[in-house]
Design a protein around this motif. Structure first.
Motif, mmCIF file in Angstrom:
data_model
loop_
_atom_site.group_PDB
_atom_site.id
_atom_site.type_symbol
_atom_site.label_atom_id
_atom_site.label_comp_id
_atom_site.label_asym_id
_atom_site.label_seq_id
_atom_site.Cartn_x
_atom_site.Cartn_y
_atom_site.Cartn_z
ATOM 1 N N UNK A 73 -32.070 71.283 67.027
ATOM 2 C CA UNK A 73 -32.796 72.651 67.348
ATOM 3 C C UNK A 73 -32.632 72.930 68.947
ATOM 4 N N UNK A 74 -32.562 71.968 69.893
ATOM 5 C CA UNK A 74 -32.431 72.113 71.287
ATOM 6 C C UNK A 74 -30.788 72.534 71.514
ATOM 7 N N UNK A 75 -30.046 71.867 70.769
ATOM 8 C CA UNK A 75 -28.471 72.228 70.732
ATOM 9 C C UNK A 75 -28.209 73.620 70.415
ATOM 10 N N UNK A 76 -29.132 74.031 69.288
ATOM 11 C CA UNK A 76 -28.887 75.466 68.824
ATOM 12 C C UNK A 76 -29.336 76.594 69.831
ATOM 13 N N UNK A 77 -30.685 76.264 70.686
ATOM 14 C CA UNK A 77 -31.087 77.121 71.520
ATOM 15 C C UNK A 77 -30.252 77.269 72.736
ATOM 16 N N UNK A 78 -29.496 76.062 72.866
ATOM 17 C CA UNK A 78 -28.322 76.100 74.110
ATOM 18 C C UNK A 78 -26.949 76.877 73.949
ATOM 19 N N UNK A 79 -26.883 77.174 72.391
ATOM 20 C CA UNK A 79 -25.783 78.031 71.900
ATOM 21 C C UNK A 79 -24.608 76.828 71.868
ATOM 22 N N UNK A 80 -25.019 75.494 71.561
ATOM 23 C CA UNK A 80 -24.050 74.381 71.222
ATOM 24 C C UNK A 80 -23.970 74.315 69.571
ATOM 25 N N UNK A 81 -23.022 73.688 69.436
ATOM 26 C CA UNK A 81 -22.845 72.875 68.146
ATOM 27 C C UNK A 81 -23.535 71.985 67.532
ATOM 28 N N UNK A 82 -24.683 72.000 66.732
ATOM 29 C CA UNK A 82 -25.337 70.801 66.382
ATOM 30 C C UNK A 82 -24.712 69.936 65.622
ATOM 31 N N UNK A 83 -25.388 68.432 65.720
ATOM 32 C CA UNK A 83 -24.923 67.369 65.100
ATOM 33 C C UNK A 83 -24.885 67.603 63.644
ATOM 34 N N UNK A 84 -23.756 67.387 63.121
ATOM 35 C CA UNK A 84 -23.499 67.265 61.450
ATOM 36 C C UNK A 84 -24.016 66.003 61.010
ATOM 37 N N UNK A 85 -24.890 65.987 60.183
ATOM 38 C CA UNK A 85 -25.113 64.561 59.407
ATOM 39 C C UNK A 85 -25.468 64.998 57.876
ATOM 40 N N UNK A 86 -25.446 63.893 56.984
ATOM 41 C CA UNK A 86 -25.602 64.187 55.652
ATOM 42 C C UNK A 86 -27.470 63.780 55.460
ATOM 43 N N UNK A 87 -28.024 64.380 54.787
ATOM 44 C CA UNK A 87 -29.264 64.102 54.030
ATOM 45 C C UNK A 87 -29.542 65.107 53.133
ATOM 46 N N UNK A 88 -30.551 64.322 51.936
ATOM 47 C CA UNK A 88 -30.848 65.148 51.239
ATOM 48 C C UNK A 88 -32.471 65.170 50.887
ATOM 49 N N UNK A 89 -32.857 64.279 50.179
ATOM 50 C CA UNK A 89 -34.104 63.817 49.377
ATOM 51 C C UNK A 89 -35.080 63.383 50.724
ATOM 52 N N UNK A 90 -34.718 62.694 51.524
ATOM 53 C CA UNK A 90 -35.491 62.007 52.663
ATOM 54 C C UNK A 90 -36.618 61.064 52.164
ATOM 55 N N UNK A 91 -36.264 60.574 51.044
ATOM 56 C CA UNK A 91 -37.236 59.676 50.573
ATOM 57 C C UNK A 91 -36.549 58.353 50.205
ATOM 58 N N UNK A 92 -35.247 58.048 50.739
ATOM 59 C CA UNK A 92 -34.632 56.713 50.116
ATOM 60 C C UNK A 92 -34.260 56.566 48.772
#
Length: 257
Positions: free
Chosen positions: A46-65
């Motif tokens: 979110x901070x990177x986006x506010x600065x106009x920078x490319x956010x870090x790309x990472x995989x996720x889905x359920x976030x429940x293991x």
């Protein structure tokens, strides 16, 4: 009451599998210790986006293991410092104020980097498609007790079936071997009567596909079991070796790869 901390992140940034890639340093400030690790990364993005920078790309889905999508090497360990925990289950209370955290993707030739921390793990899907299934007759669902199965065998098959296919075993192995994953998928069928129809073909087809994908050989160091978030056991690899040898001796037809 939640405690807050300031952290230094060294994050691997890479545009694609052809890009050389490099570590980039970011500051993560005012992070609550009851946040999950992925929530911390969300705040950084979110901070990177506010600065106009490319956010870090990472995989996720359920976030429940459960889904196995989250796949980060954190300070040199797949899924981070806690045993039996996926990245999405890891909380920031496992770290301390002022700490430097190094975040990398899975490192394996068979898992090419898509972007930053996300890797292409469709090799696992192709291994599954090669033999990770059973043939059954269509029609009504049979009663659960029609085929008696000893509880010990049922429990072992269930434990093998809990593999979430995250790839931590590959990331932990110095040879980038997928033997723990493949052995779990073979074992969940090999232990049960329903899995006997394709028994000879399954083991050979899945191992052959594993080799074709470019995974390394197993040298029994045990790093895969140590880092597996659901505790898949090395005994599955022994079973896979037996199944594969049996397939070579007794198989009735060539596997379809």
């Amino acid at each position: 009451m939640a405690q807050h901390m300031n952290l230094t992140l060294k994050v691997w940034r890479q545009k694609n599998d052809k890009d050389k890639g490099q570590f980039v340093t970011y500051q993560a400030n005012n992070i609550a210790d009851d946040m999950s690790f992925l929530e911390m990364l969300d705040i950084v993005n979110e901070e990177l986006t506010r600065k106009g920078e490319d956010p870090v790309y990472f995989d996720h889905d359920c976030r429940e293991g459960i889904c196995g999508m989250c796949s980060l090497v954190i300070n040199g360990r797949p899924h981070g410092p806690k045993e039996g925990t996926t990245t999405c289950q890891l909380h920031m209370r496992s770290f301390h104020d002022g700490q430097t955290i190094v975040i990398e993707p899975w490192r394996a030739a068979a898992f090419p980097v898509l972007k930053d921390l996300a890797t292409d793990r469709t090799a696992f899907d192709r291994i599954q498609q090669a033999g990770g299934y059973v043939n059954i007759n269509t029609g009504g669902v049979p009663d659960a007790n029609v085929i008696p199965i000893p509880k010990r065998i049922a429990d072992e098959a269930f434990e093998s079936a809990t593999c979430i296919g995250c790839g931590a075993c590959v990331a932990a192995c110095k040879n980038a071997s997928a033997m723990l994953f493949v052995s779990a998928k073979v074992s969940q069928f090999a232990l049960l009567p329903q899995g006997q129809t394709e028994r000879y073909e399954r083991a050979q087809a899945m191992v052959d596909q594993m080799d074709a994908e470019g995974f390394g050989n197993c040298t029994n160091t045990g790093a895969c079991e140590a880092e597996c978030p659901v505790g898949i056991k090395l005994t599955n690899i022994a079973r896979l070796n037996r199944e594969y040898l049996t397939a070579k001796i007794f198989r009735q037809e060539e596997p379809h790869v």
